[in-house]
Structures are given as structure tokens and as C-alpha cells.
Design a protein around this motif. Sequence first.
Motif, PDB file in Angstrom:
ATOM      1  N   ARG A 245       0.840  -1.213   0.000  1.00  0.00           N
ATOM      2  CA  ARG A 245       0.000   0.000   0.000  1.00  0.00           C
ATOM      3  C   ARG A 245       0.868   1.254   0.000  1.00  0.00           C
ATOM      4  NH1 ARG A 245      -4.677   2.744   0.965  1.00  0.00           N
ATOM      5  NH2 ARG A 245      -4.661   4.357   2.585  1.00  0.00           N
ATOM      6  N   VAL A 246       1.871   1.289   0.877  1.00  0.00           N
ATOM      7  CA  VAL A 246       2.746   2.465   0.939  1.00  0.00           C
ATOM      8  C   VAL A 246       3.532   2.608  -0.363  1.00  0.00           C
ATOM      9  CG1 VAL A 246       4.751   3.485   2.086  1.00  0.00           C
ATOM     10  CG2 VAL A 246       2.907   2.499   3.452  1.00  0.00           C
ATOM     11  N   LEU A 247       4.033   1.483  -0.879  1.00  0.00           N
ATOM     12  CA  LEU A 247       4.770   1.522  -2.145  1.00  0.00           C
ATOM     13  C   LEU A 247       3.877   1.997  -3.276  1.00  0.00           C
ATOM     14  CD1 LEU A 247       7.296   0.848  -3.850  1.00  0.00           C
ATOM     15  CD2 LEU A 247       6.435  -1.503  -4.021  1.00  0.00           C
ATOM     16  N   TRP A 248       2.665   1.436  -3.340  1.00  0.00           N
ATOM     17  CA  TRP A 248       1.706   1.774  -4.390  1.00  0.00           C
ATOM     18  C   TRP A 248       1.345   3.259  -4.357  1.00  0.00           C
ATOM     19  CZ3 TRP A 248      -4.071   1.479  -3.318  1.00  0.00           C
ATOM     20  CH2 TRP A 248      -4.805   1.819  -4.454  1.00  0.00           C
ATOM     21  N   ILE A 249       1.057   3.779  -3.176  1.00  0.00           N
ATOM     22  CA  ILE A 249       0.612   5.165  -3.087  1.00  0.00           C
ATOM     23  C   ILE A 249       1.787   6.139  -3.155  1.00  0.00           C
ATOM     24  CG2 ILE A 249      -0.593   6.854  -1.636  1.00  0.00           C
ATOM     25  CD1 ILE A 249      -2.522   4.704  -0.842  1.00  0.00           C
ATOM     26  N   THR A 250       2.972   5.722  -2.712  1.00  0.00           N
ATOM     27  CA  THR A 250       4.147   6.568  -2.890  1.00  0.00           C
ATOM     28  C   THR A 250       4.450   6.743  -4.377  1.00  0.00           C
ATOM     29  OG1 THR A 250       5.117   5.911  -0.766  1.00  0.00           O
ATOM     30  CG2 THR A 250       6.612   6.806  -2.426  1.00  0.00           C
ATOM     31  N   LEU A 251       4.518   5.624  -5.091  1.00  0.00           N
ATOM     32  CA  LEU A 251       4.734   5.700  -6.540  1.00  0.00           C
ATOM     33  C   LEU A 251       3.546   6.364  -7.230  1.00  0.00           C
ATOM     34  CD1 LEU A 251       6.241   2.145  -7.198  1.00  0.00           C
ATOM     35  CD2 LEU A 251       7.460   4.326  -7.166  1.00  0.00           C
ATOM     36  N   GLY A 252       2.345   5.995  -6.748  1.00  0.00           N
ATOM     37  CA  GLY A 252       1.136   6.581  -7.325  1.00  0.00           C
ATOM     38  C   GLY A 252       1.084   8.084  -7.121  1.00  0.00           C
ATOM     39  N   GLY A 253       1.506   8.536  -5.932  1.00  0.00           N
ATOM     40  CA  GLY A 253       1.534   9.968  -5.665  1.00  0.00           C
ATOM     41  C   GLY A 253       2.478  10.688  -6.602  1.00  0.00           C
ATOM     42  N   ALA A 254       3.631  10.068  -6.860  1.00  0.00           N
ATOM     43  CA  ALA A 254       4.598  10.664  -7.785  1.00  0.00           C
ATOM     44  C   ALA A 254       4.008  10.759  -9.197  1.00  0.00           C
ATOM     45  CB  ALA A 254       5.879   9.832  -7.801  1.00  0.00           C
ATOM     46  N   PHE A 255       3.451   9.647  -9.690  1.00  0.00           N
ATOM     47  CA  PHE A 255       2.838   9.645 -11.013  1.00  0.00           C
ATOM     48  C   PHE A 255       1.641  10.599 -11.076  1.00  0.00           C
ATOM     49  CE2 PHE A 255       4.784   5.328 -11.584  1.00  0.00           C
ATOM     50  CZ  PHE A 255       5.485   5.613 -12.732  1.00  0.00           C
ATOM     51  N   PHE A 256       0.763  10.470 -10.073  1.00  0.00           N
ATOM     52  CA  PHE A 256      -0.506  11.188 -10.086  1.00  0.00           C
ATOM     53  C   PHE A 256      -0.300  12.698 -10.080  1.00  0.00           C
ATOM     54  CE2 PHE A 256      -4.542  12.630  -8.128  1.00  0.00           C
ATOM     55  CZ  PHE A 256      -5.430  12.014  -8.989  1.00  0.00           C
ATOM     56  N   PHE A 257       0.427  13.186  -9.071  1.00  0.00           N
ATOM     57  CA  PHE A 257       0.627  14.625  -8.956  1.00  0.00           C
ATOM     58  C   PHE A 257       1.578  15.156 -10.022  1.00  0.00           C
ATOM     59  CE2 PHE A 257      -0.684  13.606  -4.534  1.00  0.00           C
ATOM     60  CZ  PHE A 257      -1.816  14.395  -4.499  1.00  0.00           C
TER      61      PHE A 257
END
Length: 274
Positions: A245-257
Amino acid sequence: RIFNILQAGGVAGVVVDIALFPIDTVKTRLQSELGFWRAGGFRGIYKGIAPAAAGSAPTAALFFCAYECGKQLLSSVSNTKDSPYVHMAAASAAEVLACLIRVPVEIAKQRSQTLLGHKQHQTALQILLRAYRTEGLRRGLYRGFGSTIMREIPFSLIQFPLWEHFKRQWTPMTGYASTPLSVALCGAVAGGISAGLTTPLDVVKTRIMLAERDSVTRRRNVASILHGIYVERGLSGLFAGFVPRVLWITLGGAFFFGFYDLTTRLLGAANPDN
């Protein structure tokens, strides 16, 4: 400007959900009552990607449109700019609206991801139709709406003020101008912190969405589910899926924002009057 925000949010949502889908599948199976291996292990790691891809653009577009409009409105009403309270209120309201699309998508996606017996060959549409026919709108298509809100609002209350703060501090702290890359880094850090702190709420949301119609989980509230998980598996149960979850949202946060900022800049340059 609103059209640009819708486009930028949609692009960001699709990029994240497709690129990081396998990590999300692992997280969901770790949180399932069945346990990781019985829920599918590493088999069919892309199961459920169709509803995720279909729902990501409208969900992200609606969220960012509501967030940016809410932020502008609240800033003008309160005469405060860059207040964390404005960011928290705007993000919370935007999450509630986005969940009108997100929850049915999550149900179709997560039930596909866990490969439940003979149901593993059902399409996303069949899953949603079955949920509606057997359990109705509120208990079927929108099952887990309350627990999703309980997860998303605390998550947003942490993530968005942090993201806005990190963005503001980037230039004073580093001496470099803000770029899509710096915005992505700020989003990654804010997302990782928020994801870790709200993991127990994510576990509850997953359990509720995956519960069978006659399951004991269906008859319990969030507090009792959390207590039951703790009694059964301790802290490791409450934080099941923490790493993915942390990995997914950390990477996701980078991609998303990052993609949101990049797309906004490109659209703004192409349409300066919008």
C-alpha cells in the motif's frame, strides 16, 4: 480552466491505475479474509484492471475539479490563501463526490482481484449487476461506501495539506523552481506518509467490500471489524498490505501529482485563455 483540470485529473488517474495495478492486486489479496494465497497469490495479477482503467479517469477528473473549485471558493470566502484547513475541507468534499464513482469501481475491481472460486470468470459488469440484483443499490453497488469515506477523508486530511506545504517549501528549501518532477516528489512523500497511517482503515474497507452476503463481516461495524482483526491477527492484521500500500501510493503519488501538474502546464500553455 475547469476543462483543463478535468483533463489533467483524468490523465493522471489512468496513468497511475494502469502502471501500478499489480501492486494494488497484491495489497488487496494480503488484506482479504481468505489470506494471500487463497485469494489468488501471484496468479492473475492483472485481474480487475478493466474496471480500474474505466473508472480511473472520471474518478480522478471529478476529484480534482471539485478540489480545485472548492479550494478557490473557500479561499475567497475565508480570505485565507494556502491555509491547511482550506485544503483539508476541499479535499474532504472532493473525496465524497469522487466516491460516487470510486465505490462501484472498487467493488468490481477487488472482487475480480481475489479470484473467488467459480466467480473468477465474471466480468466487471456481471459482478456489479449481480451485486445490484441480489443486494440492491446501497448494500450492493455501494457496499462499503461509509468505510471508504472513513478511509479517504483521513487520508486526504493528511495528504493534501502535506502536498501543498511541500510544494510551497520546495523553492525556499532547495533554491530551485517548482517543476512537474518536484511536484511529483512532494506527492510521493505526502502519499507515502498518508498511506501508512491509514492502512487499518483500508483493511476494513477491503474486508467489507469482499464480504459474502451472509458473512459475519456484513453484520459488523467498522470498530468491531477492527477489533476482530486485532484479536485474530494482532497489529500485523491491522496493517496487512502495509508495504504494497505504501509503495503503491508513494509511486502513485509521484505519477498522479507529477502527471497532473505536467498536463495542467501543457494545457495551460496550449490554451492560455482557459
